[in-house]
Design a protein around this motif. Structure first.
Motif, PDB file in Angstrom:
ATOM      1  N   ILE A 175       5.888  13.741  -2.024  1.00  0.00           N
ATOM      2  CA  ILE A 175       5.889  12.996  -0.766  1.00  0.00           C
ATOM      3  C   ILE A 175       4.635  13.309   0.044  1.00  0.00           C
ATOM      4  CG2 ILE A 175       7.063  12.803   1.462  1.00  0.00           C
ATOM      5  CD1 ILE A 175       9.717  13.159  -0.114  1.00  0.00           C
ATOM      6  N   ALA A 176       4.275  14.609   0.100  1.00  0.00           N
ATOM      7  CA  ALA A 176       3.065  14.990   0.835  1.00  0.00           C
ATOM      8  C   ALA A 176       1.837  14.334   0.221  1.00  0.00           C
ATOM      9  CB  ALA A 176       2.917  16.514   0.830  1.00  0.00           C
ATOM     10  N   ASN A 177       1.769  14.324  -1.107  1.00  0.00           N
ATOM     11  CA  ASN A 177       0.641  13.670  -1.789  1.00  0.00           C
ATOM     12  C   ASN A 177       0.592  12.183  -1.456  1.00  0.00           C
ATOM     13  OD1 ASN A 177       0.082  16.103  -2.998  1.00  0.00           O
ATOM     14  ND2 ASN A 177       0.798  15.513  -5.032  1.00  0.00           N
ATOM     15  N   ALA A 178       1.750  11.540  -1.486  1.00  0.00           N
ATOM     16  CA  ALA A 178       1.803  10.100  -1.223  1.00  0.00           C
ATOM     17  C   ALA A 178       1.311   9.786   0.188  1.00  0.00           C
ATOM     18  CB  ALA A 178       3.230   9.588  -1.417  1.00  0.00           C
ATOM     19  N   ASN A 179       1.755  10.566   1.156  1.00  0.00           N
ATOM     20  CA  ASN A 179       1.304  10.343   2.532  1.00  0.00           C
ATOM     21  C   ASN A 179      -0.197  10.559   2.662  1.00  0.00           C
ATOM     22  OD1 ASN A 179       3.847   9.678   3.597  1.00  0.00           O
ATOM     23  ND2 ASN A 179       4.381  11.825   3.874  1.00  0.00           N
ATOM     24  N   SER A 180      -0.712  11.584   1.974  1.00  0.00           N
ATOM     25  CA  SER A 180      -2.140  11.859   2.020  1.00  0.00           C
ATOM     26  C   SER A 180      -2.944  10.721   1.403  1.00  0.00           C
ATOM     27  CB  SER A 180      -2.433  13.176   1.279  1.00  0.00           C
ATOM     28  OG  SER A 180      -3.823  13.408   1.202  1.00  0.00           O
ATOM     29  N   ILE A 181      -2.476  10.220   0.262  1.00  0.00           N
ATOM     30  CA  ILE A 181      -3.166   9.120  -0.408  1.00  0.00           C
ATOM     31  C   ILE A 181      -3.143   7.863   0.468  1.00  0.00           C
ATOM     32  CG2 ILE A 181      -3.062   7.539  -2.383  1.00  0.00           C
ATOM     33  CD1 ILE A 181      -2.059   9.996  -4.021  1.00  0.00           C
ATOM     34  N   ALA A 182      -1.970   7.579   1.061  1.00  0.00           N
ATOM     35  CA  ALA A 182      -1.861   6.405   1.929  1.00  0.00           C
ATOM     36  C   ALA A 182      -2.863   6.485   3.072  1.00  0.00           C
ATOM     37  CB  ALA A 182      -0.433   6.288   2.451  1.00  0.00           C
ATOM     38  N   ARG A 235      12.068  -1.933  -2.410  1.00  0.00           N
ATOM     39  CA  ARG A 235      12.770  -1.992  -1.124  1.00  0.00           C
ATOM     40  C   ARG A 235      12.297  -0.916  -0.149  1.00  0.00           C
ATOM     41  NH1 ARG A 235      17.146  -3.362  -4.621  1.00  0.00           N
ATOM     42  NH2 ARG A 235      17.954  -1.223  -4.657  1.00  0.00           N
ATOM     43  N   THR A 236      11.403  -0.040  -0.588  1.00  0.00           N
ATOM     44  CA  THR A 236      10.924   1.019   0.310  1.00  0.00           C
ATOM     45  C   THR A 236       9.816   0.498   1.216  1.00  0.00           C
ATOM     46  OG1 THR A 236       9.286   1.817  -1.303  1.00  0.00           O
ATOM     47  CG2 THR A 236      11.491   2.815  -1.354  1.00  0.00           C
ATOM     48  N   SER A 237       9.663   1.151   2.368  1.00  0.00           N
ATOM     49  CA  SER A 237       8.664   0.691   3.335  1.00  0.00           C
ATOM     50  C   SER A 237       7.697   1.778   3.771  1.00  0.00           C
ATOM     51  CB  SER A 237       9.357   0.105   4.568  1.00  0.00           C
ATOM     52  OG  SER A 237      10.218   1.067   5.157  1.00  0.00           O
ATOM     53  N   SER A 238       7.878   2.994   3.288  1.00  0.00           N
ATOM     54  CA  SER A 238       6.953   4.070   3.625  1.00  0.00           C
ATOM     55  C   SER A 238       6.510   4.772   2.350  1.00  0.00           C
ATOM     56  CB  SER A 238       7.603   5.082   4.569  1.00  0.00           C
ATOM     57  OG  SER A 238       8.552   5.876   3.877  1.00  0.00           O
ATOM     58  N   ALA A 239       5.359   5.429   2.415  1.00  0.00           N
ATOM     59  CA  ALA A 239       4.846   6.143   1.247  1.00  0.00           C
ATOM     60  C   ALA A 239       5.794   7.262   0.828  1.00  0.00           C
ATOM     61  CB  ALA A 239       3.459   6.702   1.546  1.00  0.00           C
ATOM     62  N   PRO A 263       0.817  -1.224   0.000  1.00  0.00           N
ATOM     63  CA  PRO A 263       0.000   0.000   0.000  1.00  0.00           C
ATOM     64  C   PRO A 263       0.847   1.270   0.000  1.00  0.00           C
ATOM     65  CG  PRO A 263      -0.962  -1.620   1.465  1.00  0.00           C
ATOM     66  CD  PRO A 263       0.360  -2.182   1.038  1.00  0.00           C
ATOM     67  N   GLU A 264       1.941   1.242   0.741  1.00  0.00           N
ATOM     68  CA  GLU A 264       2.808   2.418   0.803  1.00  0.00           C
ATOM     69  C   GLU A 264       3.471   2.706  -0.550  1.00  0.00           C
ATOM     70  OE1 GLU A 264       2.097   0.747   4.725  1.00  0.00           O
ATOM     71  OE2 GLU A 264       2.951  -0.160   2.907  1.00  0.00           O
ATOM     72  N   GLN A 265       3.926   1.650  -1.212  1.00  0.00           N
ATOM     73  CA  GLN A 265       4.556   1.830  -2.519  1.00  0.00           C
ATOM     74  C   GLN A 265       3.559   2.324  -3.564  1.00  0.00           C
ATOM     75  OE1 GLN A 265       6.106  -2.120  -2.983  1.00  0.00           O
ATOM     76  NE2 GLN A 265       7.787  -1.778  -1.545  1.00  0.00           N
TER      77      GLN A 265
END
Length: 337
Positions: free
Chosen positions: A324-331, A297-301, A218-220
């Motif tokens: 990055i802000a968008n990704a966190n918001s979507i997650a 290999r990433t683990s956070s949005a 989900p984060e990716q």
């Protein structure tokens, strides 16, 4: 940088698939070498270095005359396009201090010399493709090293990630270093863009498709979508007339041509979001496989967004905090949906 005297790439006898790629590679490397020498790299682009694709065998010729399979033809073409993109990146980012990346360039040049030297005369088509892929990998490795060298030259090395904030100093363009860049705080000055009325269902569908069909976490998936939101606002028909870029990820040049060819015969055509996501994955499993490996290999949005921007989109980095802000918001929104 003084050019290495009399260096040349080997052209094996009777290698009609490999030799046009070798000719082209040598031209761009020699032009880049000259540009680095006089510190004019900032103005260099692949289009200015040499005519794009000059002497390249066509798809039908590769298939009919040289009996290559469809996936081999696609891989060969992707290597040409990747060479343009990646050499262009080296040229642009080497300019601020050309001497800082001469070692990486010289290593790339010497690798290309060694790779071609080891190809025998009368090589099989498969052996020729192996050499093309090896050259392409060497270019990709050089790009990764230039990222690090450029960060160090700008005073944004891994030891001072706190200087990479989005609040001034050009921090939005800073490279991402796995395990060292704190994406949860380094770009905290940015606010997420609104997804927009009528677009939420599409975002949900793409998010779920990336997870269910392609195995992303989900984060990716959120990291990818945070980038696409910046690139196109999730508009599959988005078009940038200044660059000729189209679609969710704003593909341009050879990559746009590949998208159009890939999606043209599919239901929904080029403007189908599913066809565009499938094409994105086609690239990530092929010419952009280095980006895919890092992404998985990433683990956070936030980390996923930074990696996707740096290694797949290869943007200027100015909007990385927004991605990055968008990704966190979507997650977060998908968890609560």
């Amino acid at each position: 940088m003084a050019p290495k005297e009399d260096w040349t790439l080997h052209r094996p006898r009777n290698a009609p698939i490999l030799n046009p790629y070798v000719d082209y590679t040598e031209k761009v490397l020699k032009a880049l070498e000259g540009g680095l020498g006089d510190k004019s790299a900032k103005t260099l682009t692949p289009a200015e270095l040499v005519k794009k694709g000059e002497g390249r065998p066509g798809a039908s010729e590769l298939g009919d005359k040289y009996k290559l399979k469809g996936d081999q033809v696609e891989e060969y073409q992707q290597d040409w396009y990747a060479l343009d993109d990646q050499i262009g990146f080296i040229a642009a980012h080497a300019a601020d201090d050309a001497n800082g990346v001469t070692e990486e360039f010289e290593e790339l040049r010497d690798s290309a010399v060694e790779i071609t030297k080891n190809v025998p005369d009368d090589p099989t088509p498969s052996r020729q493709l192996d050499a093309v892929n090896a050259i392409d990998k060497a270019v990709g490795d050089a790009v990764d090293k230039v990222y690090v060298a450029y960060a160090a030259l700008e005073g944004k090395s891994a030891q001072v990630p706190e200087d990479w904030s989005g609040g001034g100093g050009g921090g939005g363009g800073s490279p991402y270093f796995p395990g060292l860049t704190d994406t949860s705080g380094a770009y905290s000055g940015e606010s997420a863009q609104p997804i927009g009325a009528g677009e939420k269902a599409d975002v949900q569908a793409m998010y779920q498709y990336l997870i269910d069909h392609y195995g992303f976490t989900p984060e990716q998936a959120a990291g990818i979508l945070g980038n696409l939101q910046v690139e196109s606002g999730f508009d599959t028909g988005a078009y940038n007339p200044n660059e000729g870029a189209i679609g969710l990820a704003q593909w341009l040049g050879g990559r746009r041509e590949n998208l159009e060819a890939f999606a043209g015969g599919r239901e929904g055509g080029v403007t189908s979001w599913k066809n565009q996501i499938d094409f994105m994955m086609h690239e990530l499993n092929g010419s952009e496989s280095g980006a895919l490996g890092r992404l998985r290999r990433t683990s956070s949005a936030g980390d996923a967004a930074a990696v996707f921007d740096q290694y797949y989109e290869r943007s200027s980095g100015e909007a990385r905090g927004q991605r990055i802000a968008n990704a966190n918001s979507i997650a977060n929104s998908m968890v609560s949906a």
